[in-house]
Design an enzyme around this catalytic site. Structure first.
Site, PDB file in Angstrom:
ATOM      1  N   HIS A 102       0.839  -1.211   0.000  1.00  0.00           N
ATOM      2  CA  HIS A 102       0.000   0.000   0.000  1.00  0.00           C
ATOM      3  C   HIS A 102       0.864   1.247   0.000  1.00  0.00           C
ATOM      4  CE1 HIS A 102       0.684  -1.259   4.147  1.00  0.00           C
ATOM      5  NE2 HIS A 102       0.734   0.021   4.448  1.00  0.00           N
ATOM      6  N   HIS A 104       0.844   5.321   1.166  1.00  0.00           N
ATOM      7  CA  HIS A 104       0.207   6.335   1.999  1.00  0.00           C
ATOM      8  C   HIS A 104       0.231   7.680   1.275  1.00  0.00           C
ATOM      9  CE1 HIS A 104       0.540   3.999   5.865  1.00  0.00           C
ATOM     10  NE2 HIS A 104       1.549   3.436   5.219  1.00  0.00           N
TER      11      HIS A 104
HETATM   12  P1  5GP Z   1       1.926   0.338   7.225  1.00  0.00           P
HETATM   13  O1  5GP Z   1       2.428   0.429   8.623  1.00  0.00           O
HETATM   14  O2  5GP Z   1       1.770  -1.121   6.883  1.00  0.00           O
HETATM   15  O3  5GP Z   1       2.707   1.116   6.223  1.00  0.00           O
HETATM   16  O4  5GP Z   1       0.512   1.021   7.218  1.00  0.00           O
HETATM   17  C1  5GP Z   1      -0.680   0.371   7.499  1.00  0.00           C
HETATM   18  C2  5GP Z   1      -1.719   1.447   7.610  1.00  0.00           C
HETATM   19  O5  5GP Z   1      -2.976   0.826   7.617  1.00  0.00           O
HETATM   20  C3  5GP Z   1      -1.608   2.278   8.895  1.00  0.00           C
HETATM   21  O6  5GP Z   1      -1.478   3.644   8.565  1.00  0.00           O
HETATM   22  C4  5GP Z   1      -2.894   1.962   9.629  1.00  0.00           C
HETATM   23  O7  5GP Z   1      -3.408   3.085  10.297  1.00  0.00           O
HETATM   24  C5  5GP Z   1      -3.811   1.496   8.523  1.00  0.00           C
HETATM   25  N1  5GP Z   1      -4.799   0.511   8.931  1.00  0.00           N
HETATM   26  C6  5GP Z   1      -4.659  -0.525   9.784  1.00  0.00           C
HETATM   27  N2  5GP Z   1      -5.798  -1.242   9.871  1.00  0.00           N
HETATM   28  C7  5GP Z   1      -6.684  -0.630   9.039  1.00  0.00           C
HETATM   29  C8  5GP Z   1      -8.046  -0.922   8.704  1.00  0.00           C
HETATM   30  O8  5GP Z   1      -8.667  -1.859   9.187  1.00  0.00           O
HETATM   31  N3  5GP Z   1      -8.640  -0.087   7.798  1.00  0.00           N
HETATM   32  C9  5GP Z   1      -7.975   0.976   7.241  1.00  0.00           C
HETATM   33  N4  5GP Z   1      -8.656   1.718   6.377  1.00  0.00           N
HETATM   34  N5  5GP Z   1      -6.701   1.282   7.560  1.00  0.00           N
HETATM   35  C10 5GP Z   1      -6.058   0.485   8.439  1.00  0.00           C
END
Ligand code: 5GP
Length: 140
Positions: A102, A104
């Site tokens: 993903h 951001h």
């Molecule tokens: P990462 O740390 O993997 O780069 O980011 C994961 C992102 O997913 C985080 O910013 C977190 O807030 C978001 N996130 C975690 N669980 C969920 C969810 O159930 N729904 C959505 N829309 N975002 C989520």
């Protein structure tokens, strides 16, 4: 580590978990981050089972970049943001917490610090309104 088809973003893609969607096309989906680091924090995910950049099909890398640009422009307008941060984490050592690739999209303004990563659940009514604002910009 093998891709886990039960990660939360895979469930969102299958419609098994909800999201505040802002954009969708054949290869990507974009929705609000539920624990935003700034108002308007939006995510883009590919419709491809990749844990990280290294597993992502090159055609999806291109589709992901295209959607990120489209949605980032709408987020910038919707939140009148002077800056937009694009971030993408690969692996726990980089801070990745959800293991479906993903990107951001995070609005930034001078003097406003980022909230901590993935810590505080936002108000869902507010997230819904933010998604509507972004969708309105995408429709223009
Ligand atoms: P990462 O740390 O993997 O780069 O980011 C994961 C992102 O997913 C985080 O910013 C977190 O807030 C978001 N996130 C975690 N669980 C969920 C969810 O159930 N729904 C959505 N829309 N975002 C989520």
């Amino acid at each position: 580590m093998a891709y886990d088809p039960n990660n939360i973003f895979a469930k969102i893609l299958r419609g098994e978990a909800p999201c505040f969607k802002v954009y969708e096309d054949e290869m990507t989906l974009s929705f609000m981050d539920v624990m935003p680091q700034a108002e308007g924090h939006t995510l883009v995910i590919p419709k491809f089972p990749a844990e990280n950049l290294f597993d992502l099909d090159p055609d999806f890398v291109a589709a992901q970049a295209k959607t990120t640009k489209i949605v980032a422009a709408a987020v910038k307008r919707a939140f009148d943001a002077p800056g937009i941060m694009i971030a993408q984490l690969n692996g726990p050592a980089a801070g990745q917490t959800v293991f479906h690739f993903h990107t951001h999209i995070i609005p930034r303004s001078a003097g406003i610090d980022l909230a901590l990563h993935a810590r505080k659940l936002a108000d869902f009514d507010l997230l819904k309104k933010h998604a509507e604002r972004i969708k309105a910009e995408l429709a223009d």
